[in-house]
Design an enzyme around this catalytic site. Sequence first.
Site, short mmCIF file in Angstrom:
data_model
loop_
_atom_site.label_atom_id
_atom_site.label_comp_id
_atom_site.label_asym_id
_atom_site.label_seq_id
_atom_site.Cartn_x
_atom_site.Cartn_y
_atom_site.Cartn_z
N GLU A 121 0.54 -1.04 -0.15
CA GLU A 121 0.04 0.19 0.20
C GLU A 121 0.41 1.09 -0.35
O GLU A 121 1.66 1.37 1.11
CB GLU A 121 -1.21 -0.35 1.11
CG GLU A 121 -2.17 1.00 1.34
CD GLU A 121 -2.70 2.00 2.37
OE1 GLU A 121 -3.45 2.52 2.85
OE2 GLU A 121 -2.91 0.14 3.06
N LYS A 252 -7.71 -15.21 16.94
CA LYS A 252 -6.93 -14.70 15.37
C LYS A 252 -9.09 -14.28 15.21
O LYS A 252 -9.31 -13.82 13.95
CB LYS A 252 -7.39 -15.81 14.29
CG LYS A 252 -5.56 -16.35 14.52
CD LYS A 252 -5.38 -17.14 13.25
CE LYS A 252 -4.60 -17.98 13.43
NZ LYS A 252 -3.28 -18.50 14.80
N ASP A 326 2.44 -13.53 12.88
CA ASP A 326 1.11 -14.79 12.27
C ASP A 326 -0.03 -13.25 12.06
O ASP A 326 0.02 -13.06 12.79
CB ASP A 326 0.59 -15.75 13.17
CG ASP A 326 -0.34 -16.69 13.64
OD1 ASP A 326 -0.97 -16.11 12.00
OD2 ASP A 326 -0.82 -17.91 14.09
N HIS A 416 -2.91 10.50 -0.83
CA HIS A 416 -2.67 9.09 -1.45
C HIS A 416 -2.78 9.01 -3.21
O HIS A 416 -2.32 8.38 -4.30
CB HIS A 416 -4.20 8.38 -1.35
CG HIS A 416 -4.11 7.84 -0.22
ND1 HIS A 416 -4.33 7.86 1.08
CD2 HIS A 416 -4.26 5.99 0.27
CE1 HIS A 416 -3.83 7.46 2.46
NE2 HIS A 416 -4.06 6.16 1.58
#
Length: 423
Positions: A121, A252, A326, A416
Amino acid sequence: MIVPFHVTDLLDRLRARFDAQSVDTTLSAKQGNVARLRPARRATPHSLARFWERILEVTDATDADRDAILDEGTSAAIDAYNANIENMIGTVKVPVGVIGPMRVNGLHAQGDYLVPLATSEAALVASYGRGADVTALSGGISAALTYDGVMRTPAFRFENVAQNGLFVNWVVDQAEALKRAAEATTRHGKLISLEPAMDNELCFLRCRYYTGDASGQNMVTIATAALCEHIVEHAPIKPLETYVEGNYSGDKKASYLGLLTGRGAKVVASATIPAETVERKLHCTVEQMLDYGRVANLGSVLSGQLGTQAHYANALAALFIATGQDAACVSESAVGFTRMESRNGDLAVSVTLPNLLVGTVGGGTSLPSQAAGLRILGLKGEGKRAALAEVAAALCLCGEISIVAAMATGHFASAHERLARHR
């Protein structure tokens, strides 16, 4: 009535796919045998060649695609990946940028850190770099790990609530024996609490562990499996079913339990930015940032977010990928609270991450590129996990400062546009 676009789009696709007069309008699976891949637990030159032969035969991938994923460096180091992957076909290269120095004055992290961030990104690294610059000019970021405990929640089913209650009573009496059974599986893990939660005939045991310098996901699973085996063997009332994880821990997943009690490390970070630095480096005023912050906090509440913050996930995903964490744990780690207020006219900013899962040993931290990322930070190996957690919280704080300033001044879209679309 205005029909929502997603509904009309679905109807158009259904009309294109099916004949309205047809009897068979099922989206059924194709019939016939499937030529399954023969799995490979370890990567070898033979297994790599076998997988790529199949991929090139039945997919749109080309020789160039193979060379992009299975490059010479990966081929030369395939043994380094065998503990982390099955059916290996290569590696994916993600751009890595670096920001800093990010000055952290923490309980464990003390110094000026160059921070590697892996992301695709554009504008992300620039934004976090701006936050690191502003906080370094202001004396740095205070940080502290205030709580540490990774949780696994086995579940047990009994015939009725009475049996469940007797079981919980036995667990309380046998806590030390259960602790010994769990800790016999690990050199570094310590079972620090057992917290029963009853729901009629079901019992969840919240097992909290200290996991040393590892993130600890596998460690607590193996330890809890041993604890469950001890229960099945010794409990006077045998559970009808036993599950090593009852989906209660928030593993998670963003959860209220993780928000309130944590499943990993609870870390806080704060900084005070002089008003003059806000205006000179962020091109806005303290009051503009606070005005936007009030709007954003209300937006968080009205939309039902867990916590109130702008984008912890950007920082943590980039840091996790760069350092072998992770990546799926971003879902629970990127929950927390950002506060901004005026103190004597200056900008005081703090972040709280109640559920951060990171490690400096084990898992993906020993992979070649990820180990390099930790060495750039100076946080590879034993004794460094607490410092990494504080660095992660400090990084989130840098991102909050930068994005709030960009939103408050209307620079978010233009940044951006400039960095992502028309660089």
